[in-house]
Write a protein that holds these residues in place. Structure first.
Motif, PDB file in Angstrom:
ATOM      1  N   ALA A  19       0.772  -1.050  -0.107  1.00  0.00           N
ATOM      2  CA  ALA A  19       0.068  -0.036  -0.211  1.00  0.00           C
ATOM      3  C   ALA A  19       1.012   1.321  -0.135  1.00  0.00           C
ATOM      4  O   ALA A  19       2.048   1.259   0.757  1.00  0.00           O
ATOM      5  N   LEU A  20       0.486   2.420  -0.942  1.00  0.00           N
ATOM      6  CA  LEU A  20       1.480   3.423  -1.034  1.00  0.00           C
ATOM      7  C   LEU A  20       0.501   4.544  -0.247  1.00  0.00           C
ATOM      8  O   LEU A  20      -0.658   4.910  -0.353  1.00  0.00           O
ATOM      9  N   ARG A  21       1.317   5.020   0.665  1.00  0.00           N
ATOM     10  CA  ARG A  21       0.650   6.320   1.458  1.00  0.00           C
ATOM     11  C   ARG A  21       1.309   7.514   0.863  1.00  0.00           C
ATOM     12  O   ARG A  21       2.374   7.773   0.660  1.00  0.00           O
ATOM     13  N   PHE A  22       0.392   8.315   0.255  1.00  0.00           N
ATOM     14  CA  PHE A  22       0.691   9.653  -0.258  1.00  0.00           C
ATOM     15  C   PHE A  22      -0.207  10.834  -0.216  1.00  0.00           C
ATOM     16  O   PHE A  22      -1.216  10.625   0.396  1.00  0.00           O
ATOM     17  N   LEU A  23       0.453  11.970   0.101  1.00  0.00           N
ATOM     18  CA  LEU A  23      -0.302  13.118   0.477  1.00  0.00           C
ATOM     19  C   LEU A  23      -0.332  13.980  -0.910  1.00  0.00           C
ATOM     20  O   LEU A  23       0.588  13.969  -1.857  1.00  0.00           O
ATOM     21  N   THR A  24      -1.665  14.776  -0.905  1.00  0.00           N
ATOM     22  CA  THR A  24      -1.657  15.629  -1.753  1.00  0.00           C
ATOM     23  C   THR A  24      -1.457  17.191  -1.227  1.00  0.00           C
ATOM     24  O   THR A  24      -1.963  17.364  -0.042  1.00  0.00           O
ATOM     25  N   ALA A  25      -0.687  18.148  -1.675  1.00  0.00           N
ATOM     26  CA  ALA A  25      -0.276  19.369  -1.260  1.00  0.00           C
ATOM     27  C   ALA A  25      -0.200  20.233  -2.180  1.00  0.00           C
ATOM     28  O   ALA A  25      -0.262  20.017  -3.573  1.00  0.00           O
ATOM     29  N   GLY A  26      -0.067  21.650  -1.775  1.00  0.00           N
ATOM     30  CA  GLY A  26       0.048  22.535  -2.717  1.00  0.00           C
ATOM     31  C   GLY A  26      -0.642  23.928  -2.161  1.00  0.00           C
ATOM     32  O   GLY A  26      -0.949  24.165  -1.197  1.00  0.00           O
ATOM     33  N   SER A  27      -1.009  25.070  -3.310  1.00  0.00           N
ATOM     34  CA  SER A  27      -1.450  26.350  -2.425  1.00  0.00           C
ATOM     35  C   SER A  27      -2.800  25.941  -2.361  1.00  0.00           C
ATOM     36  O   SER A  27      -3.693  24.943  -2.947  1.00  0.00           O
ATOM     37  N   VAL A  28      -3.534  27.179  -1.970  1.00  0.00           N
ATOM     38  CA  VAL A  28      -5.058  27.082  -1.543  1.00  0.00           C
ATOM     39  C   VAL A  28      -5.782  26.903  -3.001  1.00  0.00           C
ATOM     40  O   VAL A  28      -5.440  27.888  -3.875  1.00  0.00           O
ATOM     41  N   ASP A  29      -6.974  26.170  -3.123  1.00  0.00           N
ATOM     42  CA  ASP A  29      -7.855  26.209  -4.388  1.00  0.00           C
ATOM     43  C   ASP A  29      -6.817  25.666  -5.536  1.00  0.00           C
ATOM     44  O   ASP A  29      -7.364  25.763  -6.565  1.00  0.00           O
ATOM     45  N   ASP A  30      -6.086  24.612  -5.396  1.00  0.00           N
ATOM     46  CA  ASP A  30      -5.256  24.193  -6.387  1.00  0.00           C
ATOM     47  C   ASP A  30      -6.075  22.805  -7.139  1.00  0.00           C
ATOM     48  O   ASP A  30      -5.540  22.424  -8.310  1.00  0.00           O
ATOM     49  N   GLY A  31      -6.982  22.404  -6.190  1.00  0.00           N
ATOM     50  CA  GLY A  31      -7.948  21.410  -6.776  1.00  0.00           C
ATOM     51  C   GLY A  31      -7.467  19.962  -5.818  1.00  0.00           C
ATOM     52  O   GLY A  31      -7.833  18.937  -6.592  1.00  0.00           O
ATOM     53  N   LYS A  32      -6.843  19.891  -4.721  1.00  0.00           N
ATOM     54  CA  LYS A  32      -6.288  18.794  -4.259  1.00  0.00           C
ATOM     55  C   LYS A  32      -7.599  17.841  -3.900  1.00  0.00           C
ATOM     56  O   LYS A  32      -7.533  16.678  -4.191  1.00  0.00           O
ATOM     57  N   SER A  33      -8.437  18.484  -3.162  1.00  0.00           N
ATOM     58  CA  SER A  33      -9.812  17.637  -2.945  1.00  0.00           C
ATOM     59  C   SER A  33     -10.482  17.048  -4.145  1.00  0.00           C
ATOM     60  O   SER A  33     -10.934  16.018  -4.234  1.00  0.00           O
ATOM     61  N   THR A  34     -10.418  17.904  -5.116  1.00  0.00           N
ATOM     62  CA  THR A  34     -11.174  17.464  -6.564  1.00  0.00           C
ATOM     63  C   THR A  34     -10.358  16.201  -7.085  1.00  0.00           C
ATOM     64  O   THR A  34     -10.923  15.310  -7.618  1.00  0.00           O
ATOM     65  N   LEU A  35      -8.797  16.396  -6.961  1.00  0.00           N
ATOM     66  CA  LEU A  35      -8.242  15.266  -7.657  1.00  0.00           C
ATOM     67  C   LEU A  35      -8.433  14.068  -6.848  1.00  0.00           C
ATOM     68  O   LEU A  35      -8.749  12.837  -7.341  1.00  0.00           O
TER      69      LEU A  35
END
Length: 434
Positions: A19-35
């Motif tokens: 299992a791969l544990r990965f995080l999504t990061a970046g600036s506000v409203d870059d679309g992390k939750s949508t991705l």
């Protein structure tokens, strides 16, 4: 080296099925939750009632996939991610654990928490926020900060996902300009990039299925993630284990055997090995090794082990067990400090620090420099403000068996807690004994 070549090389490597544990990061409203929502939706990891709720809320419009991760009421009201949201999904190739980390500077501490245990980081870059005609393209501060933090926290694989290609009239030159800027930044910062992937999380382009474009021949984001390795601490050589709890077998006198339980940070342990206890410094021999309540021949890094010694020694939660002479305890060491508190870090102030499961008092003996995230140069400073990254010297009231963070995450990391507010004020990554 092109992003397509880099990513393709990674895909060509031997596939790691853990299992791969990965995080999504970046600036506000870059679309992390949508991705993340797109990954869950396309992999059919959404329950029927969740999908029904989203469809009713959409009222005939396209489903807002970001609602799958923005679970807190405050997040839905403000339209931003505040807490780290963990989600799980699987493909035929492997399983995934995703951490949706906040993009707002105020919640950088949550991003640090998510990165500390991740195998990979997907840093989103919103192409609509950048001037793609500039030479070079100026990246957003949070993009640079999150990539640097992931690198400092020893996240093995860092991927840049250039998002919102659907909003660009001519995506090829725009993506290539951003890719060039990301490659230049990564080279300057010493970051080995696992891939730079063009995506549209909203439309689903190149997220789970390859991009239908002549100018990009690389893998989709999911294909790349399926190929990335998981973090593995060394399983041979010297032992290091933080004691989590001590269990006494049976009832009766204190002469009953005691089992010292903890998760092995690196190395291995077997019956007959000599070990050294910290902070006492005493040496003993391992009489028995247990895993999940059963006696076993050997336990290795990443496993929770129970160690029974050949004699009674005063050991408690927070102590460390190591191969004799392999670790030296120190009460003064240099470290990289990622400061997360609104109250600045100042020289001389006392804090609590946690190393493994042990708490000791400590103070910042000196602040040697601060990292300028724009120039990546060290600058002189006397204090560190919220979200600053700097080099410091720490003095602890009692010696600790610290190791360089680059050698081991567990032995080389500490958290700083404000004794007055009990806030987590910073993350320490040990460089060397001072």
């Amino acid at each position: 080296m092109s992003a397509a070549h880099t990513a393709t090389t990674a895909v060509a490597q031997e596939v790691d099925h853990r299992a791969l544990r990965f995080l999504t990061a970046g600036s506000v409203d870059d679309g992390k939750s949508t991705l993340i929502g797109r990954l869950l939706f396309d992999s059919r990891a959404i329950l029927a009632d969740q999908l029904d709720t989203l469809e009713k809320r959409a009222a005939g419009q396209p489903i807002d996939l970001s609602l799958l991760t923005d679970g807190l009421e405050a997040e839905r009201e403000q339209g931003i991610t505040i807490d780290v949201a963990y989600r799980y999904f699987a493909t035929k190739q492997r399983k995934f654990i995703i951490a949706d980390a906040p993009g707002h500077e105020q919640y950088t501490r949550n991003m640090v928490t998510a990165a500390a245990g991740s195998d990979a980081a997907v840093v989103l870059v919103d192409i609509t926020k950048l001037d793609t005609h500039a030479k070079p393209v100026a990246l957003l501060p949070q993009t640079r900060r999150h990539a640097l933090l992931a690198h400092l926290l020893r996240v093995p694989s860092i991927v840049f996902a250039v998002n919102k290609l659907d909003a660009i009239a001519d995506p090829q030159p725009a993506f290539e300009a951003v890719r060039e800027a990301l490659q230049g930044f990564a080279e300057q910062a010493g970051i080995a990039v696992a891939g730079i992937i063009p995506v549209s999380a909203l439309r689903g382009d190149n997220v789970t299925t390859p991009l239908a474009a002549d100018w990009y021949q690389g893998p989709s984001l999911l294909q790349l993630l399926e190929s990335l390795p998981t973090t593995q601490e060394r399983k041979t050589g010297n032992l290091l284990l933080p004691v989590q709890y001590v269990a006494r077998e049976g009832e009766g006198t204190g002469n009953q055997p005691r089992t010292l339980w903890g998760r092995i940070a690196h190395g291995q342990v077997k019956a007959g090995d000599q070990v050294q206890l910290f902070p006492s410094g005493q040496v003993a021999t391992v009489a028995e090794v247990r895993r999940a309540g059963e006696v076993v021949d050997v336990c290795v890094a990443g496993e929770s082990a129970g160690i029974v010694l050949d004699r009674q020694i005063d050991v408690s939660r927070g102590d460390w067990i190591a191969t004799p002479q392999s670790v030296k305890d120190s009460n003064r060491f240099a470290a990289t400090l990622a400061w997360l508190d609104t109250e600045p870090a100042v020289v001389g102030r006392k804090y609590w620090v946690r190393h493994g499961n042990r708490w000791v008092q400590a103070r910042i003996a000196s602040i040697e420099s601060r990292l300028d995230i724009h120039t990546l140069q060290a600058t002189d400073t006397h204090e560190l403000a919220v979200n600053d990254i700097g080099r410091v010297v720490i003095e602890t009231q009692q010696p600790l068996p610290v190791e360089p963070y680059q050698d081991n995450r567990v032995g080389g990391s500490l958290i700083i807690v404000d004794p007055a507010s009990n806030r987590t004020s910073g993350a320490l990554l040990v460089q060397a004994a001072a």
